[in-house]
Motif scaffolding. Structure first.
Motif, PDB file in Angstrom:
ATOM      1  N   ASN A 527       0.856  -1.183   0.000  1.00  0.00           N
ATOM      2  CA  ASN A 527       0.000   0.000   0.000  1.00  0.00           C
ATOM      3  C   ASN A 527       0.898   1.242   0.000  1.00  0.00           C
ATOM      4  O   ASN A 527       1.521   1.580   1.011  1.00  0.00           O
ATOM      5  N   VAL A 528       0.999   1.921  -1.164  1.00  0.00           N
ATOM      6  CA  VAL A 528       1.839   3.131  -1.299  1.00  0.00           C
ATOM      7  C   VAL A 528       0.939   4.357  -1.138  1.00  0.00           C
ATOM      8  O   VAL A 528      -0.088   4.470  -1.811  1.00  0.00           O
ATOM      9  N   ILE A 529       1.349   5.286  -0.246  1.00  0.00           N
ATOM     10  CA  ILE A 529       0.532   6.468   0.074  1.00  0.00           C
ATOM     11  C   ILE A 529       1.322   7.722  -0.267  1.00  0.00           C
ATOM     12  O   ILE A 529       2.464   7.887   0.169  1.00  0.00           O
ATOM     13  N   ARG A 530       0.700   8.590  -1.053  1.00  0.00           N
ATOM     14  CA  ARG A 530       1.279   9.907  -1.367  1.00  0.00           C
ATOM     15  C   ARG A 530       0.317  10.953  -0.837  1.00  0.00           C
ATOM     16  O   ARG A 530      -0.848  10.993  -1.218  1.00  0.00           O
ATOM     17  N   GLU A 531       0.815  11.792   0.050  1.00  0.00           N
ATOM     18  CA  GLU A 531      -0.064  12.755   0.715  1.00  0.00           C
ATOM     19  C   GLU A 531       0.526  14.159   0.594  1.00  0.00           C
ATOM     20  O   GLU A 531       1.725  14.359   0.813  1.00  0.00           O
ATOM     21  N   THR A 532      -0.335  15.106   0.252  1.00  0.00           N
ATOM     22  CA  THR A 532       0.064  16.520   0.196  1.00  0.00           C
ATOM     23  C   THR A 532      -0.784  17.295   1.191  1.00  0.00           C
ATOM     24  O   THR A 532      -2.020  17.216   1.141  1.00  0.00           O
ATOM     25  N   ARG A 533      -0.137  18.026   2.078  1.00  0.00           N
ATOM     26  CA  ARG A 533      -0.863  18.790   3.098  1.00  0.00           C
ATOM     27  C   ARG A 533      -0.569  20.281   2.943  1.00  0.00           C
ATOM     28  O   ARG A 533       0.566  20.677   2.652  1.00  0.00           O
ATOM     29  N   ALA A 534      -1.579  21.075   3.137  1.00  0.00           N
ATOM     30  CA  ALA A 534      -1.430  22.538   3.154  1.00  0.00           C
ATOM     31  C   ALA A 534      -1.825  23.024   4.544  1.00  0.00           C
ATOM     32  O   ALA A 534      -2.968  22.830   4.979  1.00  0.00           O
ATOM     33  N   ILE A 535      -0.878  23.636   5.268  1.00  0.00           N
ATOM     34  CA  ILE A 535      -1.129  24.042   6.661  1.00  0.00           C
ATOM     35  C   ILE A 535      -0.979  25.550   6.774  1.00  0.00           C
ATOM     36  O   ILE A 535       0.028  26.134   6.338  1.00  0.00           O
TER      37      ILE A 535
END
Length: 539
Positions: A527-535
């Motif tokens: 399970n490969v996870i790519r996450e982009t967060r804007a804080i």
């Protein structure tokens, strides 16, 4: 003068009589002879005239009768001739009347037909005149339409020229531009539709597959404890160790020679360890040793006797276990040698899981899933029961247990469908039937359920560490976590190094490396996870 035959015959008789008389007397009387001759001649003449008179009378009467008959026949013929002529005249008159009547009827019918034809001709003439009038009207309308169409074409060309001047494009360029826009729109809509249909089909298929697998597992009441082969024999006391060894070690050497198993007698209190690769020989040694301990008489002759009894007992157990397995699985008609090989699997384990119980469980699961999907239940159950048959002799024959199993099934005349279904359960061959896929799935379910297989803690930890190490070796991987007892690995990647499309390729590469470098039961989910967060912070 003509004489009749009877007269001549009488004359000849009298002549002969007279000659005979004369010969007898030797003195003929001439007068008597003459007398006799005259008498005879007179008699003949009288007879002739009488017969002639009678014959003439008969002839005359016959001629008269014939004349009468002829006359009557002529009269009858004349009468018949007159009757026939009268009948013929009547028949001719009758035929003439019928012909005249038919000719009158036909003449009347022809007159009626002629009148109808004349009427139809008049109607057709009227219609022809009306059609000609309509044709003239249509021709005038067509001419008017052609004129209007020509005017419209001229107006259309003027409008097109004005539009081309205003847009700066020719009609072909505008058409091509419009078609391109429509093509892009259609492609986008079709791609979205296909994607939606595929996702819906995958969801439905996954849901249905989960339902079938869950239903199969729920119906399969198998043990959840891994079995271990007993290799330690308990002793009543430590003195028994010396009796087992015997004088100068003759007892232990005899036991090891007869069974092919090594006996390890160490400092372990009240226990003897049996060491050997063949589980059946190890079982024979265990039973024989336990019988010897109970009997108490331990010497080479007694050891040989007990080993032979233990071997016969193990053979009976193997046969009974094989028959019980076929009964439990509901598979019938197996070759007796295959039943014996199934029984040998009782003493074979894979990661601590009893192979015979595993085979029965796979058969049961494959049968349930085949029933749900409408596949061939008999082939699925049979292939599931026999899928690990090669493990019964894989320590005696060179090759993988799949290849050995295929050879055994061919030898004992199993069907091609069963052989193909069992040959694909480890991915050595591409499955071509739904039964082959079901056997593979049932094998994975049986091996992967909790408690089915036992592994040492050290090998388990090493596998988890190796999983995480393989994942972190790839560039751009930030973190990796092996979860669910090593059944899944979650990988977090740096979003700036991979796009959404590239993580699919990364997951595929990690999967290939895991398959190449690790040995594991069942399957591992990557399970490969790519996450982009804007804080941001509101102040």
């Amino acid at each position: 003068m003509c004489l009749t035959k009877s007269t001549l015959k009488t004359f000849s008789l009298l002549k002969g009589f007279c000659i005979l008389k004369l010969n007898k007397r030797r003195c003929p009387r001439i007068i008597d002879v003459i007398y006799y001759l005259v008498t005879i001649v007179v008699g003949c003449l009288v007879g002739y005239f009488i017969r002639k008179t009678i014959a003439e009378r008969k002839i005359n009467s016959a001629e008269n009768l014939a004349k009468k008959i002829v006359e009557e026949a002529e009269k009858d013929a004349e009468t018949t001739k007159k009757e026939v002529l009268i009948e013929a005249k009547e028949e001719v008159h009758k035929l003439r009347s019928e012909i005249e009547r038919e000719s009158r009827e036909r003449r009347n019918e022809l007159q009626r037909i002629e009148r109808r034809l004349i009427q139809k001709e008049e109607v057709l003439d009227k219609k022809s005149e009306s059609l000609e009038q309509k044709d003239d009207k249509l021709n005038r309308k067509i001419k008017d339409l052609d004129d209007k169409h020509l005017e419209l074409n001229l107006l259309f060309e003027k409008e097109v020229k004005k539009l081309e001047e205003l847009s700066g494009l020719t009609s072909e360029e505008a058409r091509q531009l419009l078609l391109n826009d429509i093509e892009k729109e259609v492609k986008y809509e079709s791609a979205m539709m296909i994607k939606e249909i595929e996702s819906r089909a995958k969801e439905e298929a996954e849901k249905r597959a989960r339902e079938i697998i869950t239903y199969s597992i729920q119906k399969c009441a198998a043990d959840h404890v891994a079995e271990t082969t007993v290799t330690v024999v308990a002793l009543p006391n430590d003195e028994m160790k010396g009796r087992i060894i015997g004088r100068e070690g003759r007892n232990i050497r005899t036991l090891e020679t007869l069974t092919g198993i090594d006996l390890i007698i160490d400092d372990t209190p009240e226990a003897v360890i049996l060491s050997g690769f063949d589980p059946i020989r190890r079982e024979v040694a265990r039973i024989a040793l336990e019988k010897l301990i109970v009997d108490g008489r331990i010497h080479p002759a007694r050891i040989e006797e007990m080993v032979e009894k233990a071997r016969r007992e193990v053979e009976n157990i193997i046969k009974e276990e094989g028959e019980q397995a076929t009964f439990d699985a509901g598979v019938h008609g197996l070759h007796p040698e295959l039943i014996k090989l199934l029984g040998r699997l009782k003493y074979r384990t894979s990661y601590g899981q009893n192979v015979l119980k595993h085979s029965v469980e796979v058969s049961y699961l494959a049968g349930i899933m085949a029933t749900e999907l409408g596949a061939d239940v008999k082939v699925a159950k049979r292939a599931g029961l026999l899928h690990d048959i090669g493990k019964a002799v894989d320590h005696e024959i060179e090759g993988t247990h799949v290849e050995i199993g295929m050879e055994l099934l061919r030898k004992y005349k199993e069907s091609k469908e069963v052989i193909h279904a069992m040959s694909t359960h480890h991915g050595d061959y591409e499955p071509q039937t739904i039964e082959a896929v079901l056997v593979t799935a049932a094998d994975a379910i049986s091996a992967a359920r909790p408690g089915a297989r036992r592994e040492t803690l050290e090998s388990y930890i090493k596998r988890l560490e190796k999983l995480e190490e393989i994942a972190t070796d790839f560039e751009g991987v930030e973190k990796s976590f092996a979860i669910q007892a090593g059944r899944e690995i979650r990988i977090l990647v740096k979003p700036e190094n991979y796009s959404d499309e590239e993580i699919i390729l990364l997951a595929r590469n990690i999967t290939k490396r895991i398959e190449a470098e690790l040995e594991y039961p069942g399957q591992i989910k990557v399970n490969v996870i790519r996450e982009t967060r804007a804080i941001e912070y509101a102040k």
